[in-house]
Design an enzyme around this catalytic site. Sequence first.
Site, PDB file in Angstrom:
ATOM      1  N   LYS A 185     -22.861  29.490  45.668  1.00  0.00           N
ATOM      2  CA  LYS A 185     -24.096  30.022  46.238  1.00  0.00           C
ATOM      3  C   LYS A 185     -23.839  31.278  47.072  1.00  0.00           C
ATOM      4  CE  LYS A 185     -24.453  26.734  50.105  1.00  0.00           C
ATOM      5  NZ  LYS A 185     -23.258  27.200  50.719  1.00  0.00           N
ATOM      6  N   ARG A 243     -28.929  23.268  56.857  1.00  0.00           N
ATOM      7  CA  ARG A 243     -27.976  22.289  56.327  1.00  0.00           C
ATOM      8  C   ARG A 243     -28.372  20.861  56.698  1.00  0.00           C
ATOM      9  NH1 ARG A 243     -23.529  25.686  55.168  1.00  0.00           N
ATOM     10  NH2 ARG A 243     -21.576  24.599  55.011  1.00  0.00           N
ATOM     11  N   ARG A 302      -9.703  28.626  45.278  1.00  0.00           N
ATOM     12  CA  ARG A 302     -10.458  29.713  45.902  1.00  0.00           C
ATOM     13  C   ARG A 302      -9.613  30.464  46.936  1.00  0.00           C
ATOM     14  NH1 ARG A 302     -16.361  28.938  48.612  1.00  0.00           N
ATOM     15  NH2 ARG A 302     -15.359  27.677  50.206  1.00  0.00           N
ATOM     16  N   ARG A 304      -9.090  29.330  52.782  1.00  0.00           N
ATOM     17  CA  ARG A 304      -9.828  28.771  53.914  1.00  0.00           C
ATOM     18  C   ARG A 304      -9.203  27.432  54.261  1.00  0.00           C
ATOM     19  NH1 ARG A 304     -16.244  29.109  52.916  1.00  0.00           N
ATOM     20  NH2 ARG A 304     -16.119  27.153  54.055  1.00  0.00           N
ATOM     21  N   ARG A 340     -16.343  17.415  53.171  1.00  0.00           N
ATOM     22  CA  ARG A 340     -17.486  18.338  53.150  1.00  0.00           C
ATOM     23  C   ARG A 340     -18.518  17.879  52.114  1.00  0.00           C
ATOM     24  NH1 ARG A 340     -14.689  23.805  52.087  1.00  0.00           N
ATOM     25  NH2 ARG A 340     -16.752  24.746  52.223  1.00  0.00           N
TER      26      ARG A 340
HETATM   27  P1  AMP Z   1     -19.777  27.528  54.633  1.00  0.00           P
HETATM   28  O1  AMP Z   1     -19.034  28.815  54.623  1.00  0.00           O
HETATM   29  O2  AMP Z   1     -21.263  27.704  54.445  1.00  0.00           O
HETATM   30  O3  AMP Z   1     -19.194  26.498  53.710  1.00  0.00           O
HETATM   31  O4  AMP Z   1     -19.622  26.918  56.130  1.00  0.00           O
HETATM   32  C1  AMP Z   1     -18.357  26.589  56.654  1.00  0.00           C
HETATM   33  C2  AMP Z   1     -18.509  25.616  57.807  1.00  0.00           C
HETATM   34  O5  AMP Z   1     -19.307  26.207  58.848  1.00  0.00           O
HETATM   35  C3  AMP Z   1     -19.223  24.315  57.463  1.00  0.00           C
HETATM   36  O6  AMP Z   1     -18.355  23.351  56.901  1.00  0.00           O
HETATM   37  C4  AMP Z   1     -19.730  23.898  58.852  1.00  0.00           C
HETATM   38  O7  AMP Z   1     -18.697  23.382  59.650  1.00  0.00           O
HETATM   39  C5  AMP Z   1     -20.136  25.227  59.458  1.00  0.00           C
HETATM   40  N1  AMP Z   1     -21.551  25.566  59.149  1.00  0.00           N
HETATM   41  C6  AMP Z   1     -22.009  26.607  58.406  1.00  0.00           C
HETATM   42  N2  AMP Z   1     -23.351  26.617  58.347  1.00  0.00           N
HETATM   43  C7  AMP Z   1     -23.764  25.539  59.064  1.00  0.00           C
HETATM   44  C8  AMP Z   1     -25.034  24.984  59.386  1.00  0.00           C
HETATM   45  N3  AMP Z   1     -26.176  25.527  58.923  1.00  0.00           N
HETATM   46  N4  AMP Z   1     -25.074  23.874  60.150  1.00  0.00           N
HETATM   47  C9  AMP Z   1     -23.951  23.311  60.631  1.00  0.00           C
HETATM   48  N5  AMP Z   1     -22.718  23.761  60.364  1.00  0.00           N
HETATM   49  C10 AMP Z   1     -22.608  24.876  59.593  1.00  0.00           C
END
Ligand code: AMP
Length: 213
Positions: free
Chosen positions: A13, A88, A127, A160, A171
């Site tokens: 996404k 989220r 990745r 990451r 996750r």
């Molecule tokens: P992402 O890059 O979107 O996979 O986000 C990486 C990490 O950031 C997630 O596993 C959460 O720990 C935190 N995170 C990102 N967006 C949110 C959100 N909307 N609510 C809570 N935690 C978030």
Amino acid sequence: MNLVFLGPPGSGKGTQAVRLSQAKGVVHLSTGDLLREAVKGGTELGRQAEGYMKKGELVPDALIIGLIEDKITGGELNNGFILDGFPRTVPQAESLKTMFEKNRIGLDKAVLIAVSDDEIVKRLSRRWFCPTCQAIYNYPTNVPRKEGICDKDGAELQRRPDDEEGVVRNRLEVYKKQTQPIEVFYQKESLLVEVSGEDTPDNVFQSVLKAVG
Ligand code: AMP
């Protein structure tokens, strides 16, 4: 064009959101990117978020809602946007709805990119990303020209820490428990459109374009 992008970690996404935002000239706002920047910069937000992120847990709603509220009141979303990784949780989706109503912003669609669990674990183990420009690479479907080096700016690619398999599984669990219910939330609002993410990035992009109209 005002969109929310939904999908499990590794659904692509982020890649699709960046592509669409460039094609349509709208802002791409990724809460994951904002949080990683805050962690890197050692800000108060970063210090509070880091522990949750390392374990693959969500950071508390209040922190992340405050972050988005700043962007909305600062006018950053006034000329079209794609929100990537937010909301989220159902409380985040409800808060977003209220913030949009207050600021007279209409949401056009919530685009769900659907991918199976096995495919996600496979993808995230391959990745890599550029710490400078955030470009994403995947072996073997999207490899940099020079092994381990970003095509765009020559920076050394990194993994990451939350892409390790154990954290990825967590996750995914978190996604199912806390994030999936917002699919129903947007379905009830008649905003949800679903696209299969199990294809090449180019084909998925074509499906996304069709879905957003
Ligand atoms: P992402 O890059 O979107 O996979 O986000 C990486 C990490 O950031 C997630 O596993 C959460 O720990 C935190 N995170 C990102 N967006 C949110 C959100 N909307 N609510 C809570 N935690 C978030």
